[in-house]
Design a protein around this motif. Structure first.
Motif, PDB file in Angstrom:
ATOM      1  N   LEU A   1       0.861  -1.180   0.000  1.00  0.00           N
ATOM      2  CA  LEU A   1       0.000   0.000   0.000  1.00  0.00           C
ATOM      3  C   LEU A   1       0.895   1.226   0.000  1.00  0.00           C
ATOM      4  N   SER A   2       0.425   2.314  -0.627  1.00  0.00           N
ATOM      5  CA  SER A   2       1.215   3.543  -0.581  1.00  0.00           C
ATOM      6  C   SER A   2       0.326   4.757  -0.408  1.00  0.00           C
ATOM      7  N   ASN A   3       0.913   5.773   0.227  1.00  0.00           N
ATOM      8  CA  ASN A   3       0.267   7.060   0.426  1.00  0.00           C
ATOM      9  C   ASN A   3       1.382   8.088   0.575  1.00  0.00           C
TER      10      ASN A   3
ATOM     11  N   THR B   1      -6.019   4.589   3.880  1.00  0.00           N
ATOM     12  CA  THR B   1      -4.910   3.646   3.811  1.00  0.00           C
ATOM     13  C   THR B   1      -4.864   2.773   5.060  1.00  0.00           C
ATOM     14  N   TYR B   2      -5.068   3.373   6.227  1.00  0.00           N
ATOM     15  CA  TYR B   2      -5.062   2.597   7.465  1.00  0.00           C
ATOM     16  C   TYR B   2      -6.178   1.557   7.469  1.00  0.00           C
TER      17      TYR B   2
ATOM     18  N   ALA C   1      -5.245  -1.288   5.254  1.00  0.00           N
ATOM     19  CA  ALA C   1      -4.195  -2.088   5.893  1.00  0.00           C
ATOM     20  C   ALA C   1      -4.766  -2.942   7.018  1.00  0.00           C
TER      21      ALA C   1
ATOM     22  N   VAL D   1       3.777  -0.956   3.779  1.00  0.00           N
ATOM     23  CA  VAL D   1       3.269   0.386   3.525  1.00  0.00           C
ATOM     24  C   VAL D   1       4.439   1.268   3.106  1.00  0.00           C
TER      25      VAL D   1
ATOM     26  N   THR E   1       5.678   5.240   2.050  1.00  0.00           N
ATOM     27  CA  THR E   1       5.329   6.650   2.191  1.00  0.00           C
ATOM     28  C   THR E   1       6.591   7.501   2.217  1.00  0.00           C
TER      29      THR E   1
ATOM     30  N   SER F   1       6.273   9.627   7.628  1.00  0.00           N
ATOM     31  CA  SER F   1       5.385   8.983   8.590  1.00  0.00           C
ATOM     32  C   SER F   1       5.745   9.470   9.980  1.00  0.00           C
TER      33      SER F   1
ATOM     34  N   PHE G   1      -0.333   2.124  12.708  1.00  0.00           N
ATOM     35  CA  PHE G   1       0.146   1.229  11.659  1.00  0.00           C
ATOM     36  C   PHE G   1       1.114   0.195  12.240  1.00  0.00           C
TER      37      PHE G   1
ATOM     38  N   VAL H   1       2.702  -3.960  10.203  1.00  0.00           N
ATOM     39  CA  VAL H   1       3.067  -3.754   8.806  1.00  0.00           C
ATOM     40  C   VAL H   1       4.570  -3.523   8.677  1.00  0.00           C
TER      41      VAL H   1
ATOM     42  N   TRP I   1       7.556  -1.355   6.484  1.00  0.00           N
ATOM     43  CA  TRP I   1       7.599   0.002   5.952  1.00  0.00           C
ATOM     44  C   TRP I   1       8.631   0.141   4.852  1.00  0.00           C
TER      45      TRP I   1
END
Length: 177
Positions: free
Chosen positions: A6-8, A21-22, A25, A37, A39, A42, A50, A55, A57
């Motif tokens: 996932l990305s943001n 996104t959370y 996830a 994840v 990003t 963060s 998160f 998760v 990173w």
């Protein structure tokens, strides 16, 4: 058990795309998937939330480090993340989904190679129309409205600073007492 990326653009505060996104996830982890994840920034309480999910990173602001290079699914927001992950870090996935959360924000513009992605999501019919205007086939765009659970309404309110005594807020307005 699938490996999902996932990305943001940022995950440093409780805000729209961060909460979406959370929630994604959280659902994926609870369903038994391994979630990574990515990003550019963060921190804060949302980072802790998160982390509590377990998760992994990817820090997009740091030089590339050895990480998983292929995922079963990559679902992301913000074209800057796609460029960094797919082009800059040469990551790949069996299915790649770009989710646009606004027709107005430049980061929400699909990447130039969006027609080669598996699917494009739009948060509204208006966003879908804008994306179609970029030449992306209508059949590859699905409208999927933003949503978060009621849990976040109370979660977010607990973390807001107290309002000054001279102001009273209602669901639709803020007005002086």
């Amino acid at each position: 058990m699938s490996r999902i990326l996932l990305s943001n653009n940022t995950l440093a505060q409780y805000a729209g795309s961060e909460l979406v996104t959370y929630e994604i996830a959280q659902h994926l982890v609870e369903s038994g998937h391994v979630v990574t994840v990515a990003t550019f920034a963060s921190g804060g309480d949302i980072r802790q939330d998160f982390d509590a999910l377990g998760v992994q990173w990817i820090d997009l602001s740091a030089p590339p480090a050895p990480v998983e290079t292929h995922f079963d699914l990559y679902w992301g927001h913000h074209s800057s993340c796609f460029d960094s992950l797919l082009i800059g870090r040469n990551l790949s996935a069996d299915r790649i989904v770009f989710s646009s959360l606004s027709p107005y924000e430049p980061l929400e513009c699909p990447p130039l190679y969006a027609d080669s992605l598996t699917h494009v999501l739009a948060n509204s019919h208006e966003t879908r129309e804008v994306i179609e205007g970029y030449g992306i086939p209508a059949g590859s765009i699905t409208v999927m409205p933003n949503c978060i659970t009621r849990e976040w309404e109370s979660h977010g309110l607990r973390r807001l600073p107290a309002a000054p005594g001279s102001w009273r807020s209602s669901p639709t307005t803020c007005r002086r007492r």
